[in-house]
Design a protein around this motif. Structure first.
Motif, PDB file in Angstrom:
ATOM      1  N   PRO A   7      -3.395 -20.019 -43.262  1.00 16.50           N
ATOM      2  CA  PRO A   7      -2.559 -21.034 -42.605  1.00 16.50           C
ATOM      3  C   PRO A   7      -3.363 -22.266 -42.219  1.00 16.50           C
ATOM      4  O   PRO A   7      -4.585 -22.214 -42.101  1.00 16.50           O
ATOM      5  CB  PRO A   7      -2.053 -20.295 -41.367  1.00 16.50           C
ATOM      6  N   PHE A   8      -2.645 -23.365 -42.014  1.00 10.71           N
ATOM      7  CA  PHE A   8      -3.267 -24.650 -41.714  1.00 10.71           C
ATOM      8  C   PHE A   8      -3.005 -25.060 -40.269  1.00 10.71           C
ATOM      9  O   PHE A   8      -1.923 -24.836 -39.729  1.00 10.71           O
ATOM     10  CB  PHE A   8      -2.723 -25.727 -42.660  1.00 10.71           C
ATOM     11  N   ASP A   9      -4.014 -25.702 -39.684  1.00  7.16           N
ATOM     12  CA  ASP A   9      -3.847 -26.243 -38.334  1.00  7.16           C
ATOM     13  C   ASP A   9      -2.924 -27.452 -38.335  1.00  7.16           C
ATOM     14  O   ASP A   9      -2.151 -27.658 -37.391  1.00  7.16           O
ATOM     15  CB  ASP A   9      -5.210 -26.662 -37.762  1.00  7.16           C
ATOM     16  N   LYS A  10      -3.051 -28.257 -39.380  1.00  8.46           N
ATOM     17  CA  LYS A  10      -2.254 -29.477 -39.491  1.00  8.46           C
ATOM     18  C   LYS A  10      -1.811 -29.650 -40.955  1.00  8.46           C
ATOM     19  O   LYS A  10      -2.520 -29.236 -41.879  1.00  8.46           O
ATOM     20  CB  LYS A  10      -3.075 -30.718 -39.076  1.00  8.46           C
ATOM     21  N   ILE A  11      -0.661 -30.267 -41.132  1.00  9.50           N
ATOM     22  CA  ILE A  11      -0.168 -30.627 -42.470  1.00  9.50           C
ATOM     23  C   ILE A  11       0.282 -32.076 -42.418  1.00  9.50           C
ATOM     24  O   ILE A  11       0.963 -32.494 -41.477  1.00  9.50           O
ATOM     25  CB  ILE A  11       0.996 -29.725 -42.913  1.00  9.50           C
ATOM     26  N   ILE A  12      -0.097 -32.844 -43.436  1.00  3.54           N
ATOM     27  CA  ILE A  12       0.334 -34.237 -43.545  1.00  3.54           C
ATOM     28  C   ILE A  12       0.944 -34.441 -44.923  1.00  3.54           C
ATOM     29  O   ILE A  12       0.396 -33.980 -45.935  1.00  3.54           O
ATOM     30  CB  ILE A  12      -0.839 -35.208 -43.296  1.00  3.54           C
ATOM     31  N   VAL A  13       2.094 -35.088 -44.950  1.00  4.63           N
ATOM     32  CA  VAL A  13       2.818 -35.315 -46.200  1.00  4.63           C
ATOM     33  C   VAL A  13       2.893 -36.813 -46.430  1.00  4.63           C
ATOM     34  O   VAL A  13       3.361 -37.552 -45.559  1.00  4.63           O
ATOM     35  CB  VAL A  13       4.230 -34.693 -46.149  1.00  4.63           C
ATOM     36  N   THR A  14       2.444 -37.260 -47.598  1.00  3.87           N
ATOM     37  CA  THR A  14       2.365 -38.704 -47.856  1.00  3.87           C
ATOM     38  C   THR A  14       3.344 -39.150 -48.935  1.00  3.87           C
ATOM     39  O   THR A  14       3.126 -40.128 -49.630  1.00  3.87           O
ATOM     40  CB  THR A  14       0.925 -39.101 -48.238  1.00  3.87           C
ATOM     41  N   CYS A  15       4.434 -38.392 -49.054  1.00  2.00           N
ATOM     42  CA  CYS A  15       5.570 -38.765 -49.885  1.00  2.00           C
ATOM     43  C   CYS A  15       6.800 -38.207 -49.182  1.00  2.00           C
ATOM     44  O   CYS A  15       6.674 -37.320 -48.331  1.00  2.00           O
ATOM     45  CB  CYS A  15       5.435 -38.205 -51.309  1.00  2.00           C
ATOM     46  N   ALA A  16       7.982 -38.720 -49.507  1.00  7.59           N
ATOM     47  CA  ALA A  16       9.149 -38.414 -48.682  1.00  7.59           C
ATOM     48  C   ALA A  16      10.124 -37.467 -49.391  1.00  7.59           C
ATOM     49  O   ALA A  16      10.805 -37.872 -50.331  1.00  7.59           O
ATOM     50  CB  ALA A  16       9.865 -39.691 -48.291  1.00  7.59           C
ATOM     51  N   PRO A  17      10.221 -36.219 -48.940  1.00  2.00           N
ATOM     52  CA  PRO A  17      11.308 -35.355 -49.395  1.00  2.00           C
ATOM     53  C   PRO A  17      12.573 -35.659 -48.587  1.00  2.00           C
ATOM     54  O   PRO A  17      12.509 -36.308 -47.539  1.00  2.00           O
ATOM     55  CB  PRO A  17      10.784 -33.946 -49.074  1.00  2.00           C
ATOM     56  N   GLU A  18      13.720 -35.163 -49.084  1.00  2.00           N
ATOM     57  CA  GLU A  18      14.946 -35.319 -48.316  1.00  2.00           C
ATOM     58  C   GLU A  18      15.115 -34.206 -47.297  1.00  2.00           C
ATOM     59  O   GLU A  18      15.960 -34.306 -46.396  1.00  2.00           O
ATOM     60  CB  GLU A  18      16.152 -35.390 -49.260  1.00  2.00           C
ATOM     61  N   SER A  19      14.329 -33.152 -47.427  1.00  2.00           N
ATOM     62  CA  SER A  19      14.326 -32.069 -46.448  1.00  2.00           C
ATOM     63  C   SER A  19      12.934 -31.458 -46.409  1.00  2.00           C
ATOM     64  O   SER A  19      12.122 -31.667 -47.313  1.00  2.00           O
ATOM     65  CB  SER A  19      15.374 -31.015 -46.799  1.00  2.00           C
ATOM     66  N   ILE A  20      12.648 -30.706 -45.378  1.00  2.00           N
ATOM     67  CA  ILE A  20      11.309 -30.142 -45.186  1.00  2.00           C
ATOM     68  C   ILE A  20      11.118 -28.939 -46.110  1.00  2.00           C
ATOM     69  O   ILE A  20      11.891 -27.977 -46.031  1.00  2.00           O
ATOM     70  CB  ILE A  20      11.105 -29.710 -43.727  1.00  2.00           C
ATOM     71  N   PRO A  21      10.127 -28.937 -46.982  1.00  2.26           N
ATOM     72  CA  PRO A  21       9.885 -27.777 -47.842  1.00  2.26           C
ATOM     73  C   PRO A  21       9.569 -26.529 -47.014  1.00  2.26           C
ATOM     74  O   PRO A  21       8.616 -26.528 -46.220  1.00  2.26           O
ATOM     75  CB  PRO A  21       8.679 -28.207 -48.679  1.00  2.26           C
ATOM     76  N   PRO A  22      10.336 -25.455 -47.174  1.00  2.07           N
ATOM     77  CA  PRO A  22      10.090 -24.235 -46.389  1.00  2.07           C
ATOM     78  C   PRO A  22       8.664 -23.688 -46.484  1.00  2.07           C
ATOM     79  O   PRO A  22       8.137 -23.198 -45.473  1.00  2.07           O
ATOM     80  CB  PRO A  22      11.130 -23.243 -46.948  1.00  2.07           C
ATOM     81  N   PRO A  23       7.996 -23.757 -47.675  1.00  2.16           N
ATOM     82  CA  PRO A  23       6.629 -23.228 -47.721  1.00  2.16           C
ATOM     83  C   PRO A  23       5.671 -23.916 -46.757  1.00  2.16           C
ATOM     84  O   PRO A  23       4.706 -23.299 -46.287  1.00  2.16           O
ATOM     85  CB  PRO A  23       6.204 -23.459 -49.181  1.00  2.16           C
ATOM     86  N   LEU A  24       5.927 -25.190 -46.448  1.00  2.00           N
ATOM     87  CA  LEU A  24       5.045 -25.897 -45.523  1.00  2.00           C
ATOM     88  C   LEU A  24       5.198 -25.352 -44.106  1.00  2.00           C
ATOM     89  O   LEU A  24       4.214 -25.225 -43.376  1.00  2.00           O
ATOM     90  CB  LEU A  24       5.336 -27.402 -45.553  1.00  2.00           C
ATOM     91  N   VAL A  25       6.430 -25.026 -43.738  1.00  2.00           N
ATOM     92  CA  VAL A  25       6.660 -24.440 -42.418  1.00  2.00           C
ATOM     93  C   VAL A  25       5.975 -23.077 -42.336  1.00  2.00           C
ATOM     94  O   VAL A  25       5.322 -22.744 -41.344  1.00  2.00           O
ATOM     95  CB  VAL A  25       8.169 -24.306 -42.140  1.00  2.00           C
ATOM     96  N   GLU A  26       6.104 -22.299 -43.410  1.00  2.00           N
ATOM     97  CA  GLU A  26       5.511 -20.959 -43.440  1.00  2.00           C
ATOM     98  C   GLU A  26       3.985 -21.017 -43.350  1.00  2.00           C
ATOM     99  O   GLU A  26       3.356 -20.155 -42.721  1.00  2.00           O
ATOM    100  CB  GLU A  26       5.931 -20.239 -44.714  1.00  2.00           C
ATOM    101  N   GLN A  27       3.370 -22.030 -43.983  1.00  2.51           N
ATOM    102  CA  GLN A  27       1.913 -22.096 -44.058  1.00  2.51           C
ATOM    103  C   GLN A  27       1.279 -22.855 -42.894  1.00  2.51           C
ATOM    104  O   GLN A  27       0.053 -22.954 -42.804  1.00  2.51           O
ATOM    105  CB  GLN A  27       1.494 -22.717 -45.394  1.00  2.51           C
ATOM    106  N   LEU A  28       2.094 -23.365 -41.986  1.00  6.95           N
ATOM    107  CA  LEU A  28       1.586 -24.030 -40.790  1.00  6.95           C
ATOM    108  C   LEU A  28       1.343 -22.989 -39.700  1.00  6.95           C
ATOM    109  O   LEU A  28       2.192 -22.140 -39.425  1.00  6.95           O
ATOM    110  CB  LEU A  28       2.599 -25.069 -40.296  1.00  6.95           C
ATOM    111  N   LYS A  29       0.181 -23.050 -39.075  1.00  2.00           N
ATOM    112  CA  LYS A  29      -0.143 -22.116 -37.993  1.00  2.00           C
ATOM    113  C   LYS A  29       0.817 -22.274 -36.816  1.00  2.00           C
ATOM    114  O   LYS A  29       1.337 -23.366 -36.569  1.00  2.00           O
ATOM    115  CB  LYS A  29      -1.562 -22.374 -37.470  1.00  2.00           C
ATOM    116  N   GLU A  30       1.005 -21.203 -36.100  1.00  2.00           N
ATOM    117  CA  GLU A  30       1.703 -21.299 -34.823  1.00  2.00           C
ATOM    118  C   GLU A  30       0.906 -22.247 -33.915  1.00  2.00           C
ATOM    119  O   GLU A  30      -0.317 -22.131 -33.787  1.00  2.00           O
ATOM    120  CB  GLU A  30       1.805 -19.908 -34.175  1.00  2.00           C
TER     121      GLU A  30
END
Length: 265
Positions: A180-203
């Motif tokens: 898991p990651f402490d932080k995630i930064i996205v530098t392009c714009a989806p229309e919704s949040i990709p679920p895998p990013l939520v899963e791979q973000l640390k609590e």
């Protein structure tokens, strides 16, 4: 006293005065040595003063990263004269290097700390990854356009960033083996949040992501609390759309006559 001796004493006093003047002048800024090897250093300093500090970016670590990373190395040679202006610059494949203030703003609200492991969606030129490489322990960055991924990896390697890991792929899927990651930064714009990013973000971790349609986007900042994202929009923005799976899913929803599902808390 002979005239020649007078001239000698005068020259000695003059040299001593000049030496003392330089010593005091240098001592006042001994922590900021002049960079005589990089002709772009003054432009980089002006960029930070005018476009970052002058517009509200105050984190000293973030500002120092922008003073250090040579942005001109990440743009095509034909555009290097614009490297330290607050502009998006074409880098090929229909993509751009993000304007310097937007990179700084995204970095600032990410709140990077030296121990962070960060995942980035959209390597692009590699500039955002290099900025983060100055601020955190490890950066994992994915780029969907193979020529850009190759070029960014080349520049990052040449600059000696051994804590930045890049690869070609669809950033929607994350980087599971490094999560898991402490932080995630996205530098392009989806229309919704990709679920895998939520899963791979640390609590307790943070994600900074632009969300929206092509010309109606906002930057959101979320923290993961009890397994859910909690946060809000912080400013309007305009990023290139996230392609790959995110774009296919958005097109499928429109084909079914469904409204976009930004899944924003």
């Amino acid at each position: 006293m002979p005239r020649s001796r007078n001239r000698h004493i005068h020259r000695t006093r003059s040299v001593l005065l000049i030496c003392l003047t330089f010593a005091f002048a240098g001592g006042a800024r001994s922590d900021e040595p002049a960079d005589t090897t990089d002709p772009f250093a003054p432009a980089r300093a002006r960029m930070v003063e005018r476009h970052l500090d002058g517009r509200g970016i105050k984190d000293d670590r973030v500002l120092d990263a922008f003073r250090t990373v040579p942005r001109h190395k990440f743009v095509p040679e034909a555009y290097q004269r614009l490297a330290y202006e607050d502009e998006s610059i074409p880098i090929g494949e229909g993509q751009t290097i993000t304007a310097s203030f937007d990179v700084a703003f995204m970095t600032d609200v990410l709140k990077p700390v030296p121990t962070d492991i960060v995942y980035e969606v959209g390597t692009g030129s590699g500039y955002q990854a290099a900025i983060l490489g100055q601020l955190v322990a490890e950066v994992y960055s994915v780029e969907i356009h193979e020529p850009l991924a190759t070029q960014a990896a080349k520049v990052i390697k040449e600059l000696g960033y051994d804590n930045i890991h890049t690869r070609h792929g669809d950033g929607y899927l994350g980087w599971p083996e490094a999560a898991p990651f402490d932080k995630i930064i996205v530098t392009c714009a989806p229309e919704s949040i990709p679920p895998p990013l939520v899963e791979q973000l640390k609590e307790g971790g943070r994600i900074v992501i632009p969300i929206g349609s092509r010309f109606d986007q906002k930057v959101y900042v979320f923290d993961k609390i009890d397994g859910k994202l909690v946060g809000d929009a912080v400013r309007p923005t305009l990023f290139v759309p996230m392609t790959g799976r995110a774009q296919r899913e958005a097109a499928e929803r429109r084909a079914r006559g469904e409204a976009p599902e930004p899944n924003v808390p």
